[in-house]
Scaffold this active site. Structure first.
Site, short mmCIF file in Angstrom:
data_model
loop_
_atom_site.label_atom_id
_atom_site.label_comp_id
_atom_site.label_asym_id
_atom_site.label_seq_id
_atom_site.Cartn_x
_atom_site.Cartn_y
_atom_site.Cartn_z
N SER A 22 0.80 -1.23 0.00
CA SER A 22 0.00 0.00 0.00
C SER A 22 0.83 1.28 0.00
O SER A 22 0.26 2.38 -0.04
CB SER A 22 -0.96 0.01 1.19
N LYS A 25 -0.06 3.68 -2.68
CA LYS A 25 -1.06 4.74 -2.55
C LYS A 25 -0.44 6.12 -2.37
O LYS A 25 -1.13 7.14 -2.52
CB LYS A 25 -2.01 4.42 -1.38
N SER A 82 -6.39 3.18 4.30
CA SER A 82 -5.73 2.40 3.24
C SER A 82 -6.71 1.54 2.48
O SER A 82 -6.38 0.43 2.04
CB SER A 82 -4.60 1.54 3.83
N LYS A 184 2.66 6.76 5.29
CA LYS A 184 1.80 5.65 4.86
C LYS A 184 2.38 4.30 5.26
O LYS A 184 3.59 4.11 5.25
CB LYS A 184 1.63 5.70 3.34
#
Length: 342
Positions: A22, A25, A82, A184
């Site tokens: 992720s 992202k 997420s 993140k």
């Protein structure tokens, strides 16, 4: 990595190809932020959730197919929780389809110089052709903070409520270190546990990237150790300000006598703590004498920054801070004669 100078303070296998999970992202956010900044998208725009987004595997924001949800909520779903479904919905809104959005992601990766990165989806689910490096993740994190300061605070949101479901931020450092304000997390079975974090203390901002850790605890401890190391052993100083005049040489055949030459952005240097007093700068023009006309932003030389040992640690272009027009017929003729004796 120091955010302002770009200097890498510690690294291990930073250019090895890794699965981003992720952390993908971060680039999805960059593309969406660019669309918002350009006016192609608004936070209040309503996005219709497709079946493809609704069926997203992995972490989810629990959006329902056919519903219309504002971009603002989907952004929080993507960044805070997420959610793969929220991410795909945004990708389809900006790119038309998720594969088309992935191509936009790759174009931004090229522009940002992320040479070890390639995307095939928006959410980070595993694929052989979906990869990045720790160095590229750090550079992308830097770009997000630098290019979109108006949206970066989204990465520090601890939780939000949607559809009566409380969605929590998975970056545990946000609650453990008050100087950490983003970015993140990422995890898949094949990628391990990943974390890109940024912290700001006393005007010095650091970015840390950990990929492939064996657990949530391990990625947070490794990230905290990197951040602590950076602040303990290094300091960052600003040497020149954006649009600061560094040289003011005479310019021939011009409407004005002198040209303002300087740097287009702030110039920082990161050195071992206690060594900042030994930094030296040197400004050199590429060609002399200067002859009008000059355009604003025209490269004219180089500013070098050297440490106490004389080693150059930073090179920055010197540019014309303002346009300089040609002078009148008489001044041009006079300067033509003067140049013969220069």
């Amino acid at each position: 990595m120091d955010h302002f100078s770009g200097r890498v303070l510690a690294q291990q296998r930073s250019d090895e190809r890794e699965e981003p999970a992720s952390l993908t992202k971060l680039m999805s956010a960059y593309v969406v932020f660019a669309a918002l900044a350009d006016g192609r998208l608004k936070l209040t725009d309503m996005v219709t959730i497709s079946e493809h987004a609704w069926r997203a595997e992995g972490s989810r924001t629990f959006v329902q197919v056919g519903t219309r949800i504002p971009v603002d909520i989907l952004l929080k779903g993507m960044i805070v929780q997420s959610g793969n479904d929220a991410t795909i919905a945004l990708a389809e809104q900006v790119g038309g389809t998720e594969p088309a959005f992935a191509q936009i992601m790759n174009e931004y990766a090229r522009r940002l110089g992320l040479s070890g990165t390639h995307y095939v989806n928006s959410d980070g689910l595993p694929s052989p052709e979906h990869y990045t490096t720790a160095r590229d993740v750090a550079a992308l994190s830097n770009a997000l903070i630098r290019d979109f300061p108006q949206y970066y605070p989204l990465f520090s949101v601890r939780e939000f409520m949607w559809n009566n479901i409380r969605q929590g931020n998975r970056n545990g450092l946000l609650g453990k270190d008050p100087s950490v304000d983003g970015l993140k997390t990422g995890h898949t079975d094949s990628a391990g546990y990943c974390l890109a974090s940024s912290a700001s203390r006393n005007g010095m901002r650091l970015v840390s990237v950990v990929m492939g850790a064996p657990s949530v605890k391990a990625r947070e401890e490794a990230s905290a150790a990197l951040i602590g190391y950076g602040y303990t052993f290094y300091e960052t100083v600003r040497l020149k300000s954006a649009n600061e005049t560094v040289l003011k040489p005479h310019i021939y055949k011009a409407a004005s006598e002198f040209a303002a030459i300087g740097v287009s952005h702030d110039v920082y240097a990161t050195v071992a703590r206690g060594q900042a007093a030994g930094l030296q700068t040197r400004a050199v023009l590429n060609h002399e004498p200067l002859v009008a006309p000059l355009s604003a932003g025209q490269p004219l030389g180089e500013l070098t920054v050297a440490d106490a040992n004389g080693e150059v640690i930073q090179r920055v272009p010197l540019v014309a801070l303002a346009a300089v027009a040609r002078g009148g017929l008489w001044s041009r003729a006079w300067d033509s004669v003067a140049l013969l004796f220069h």
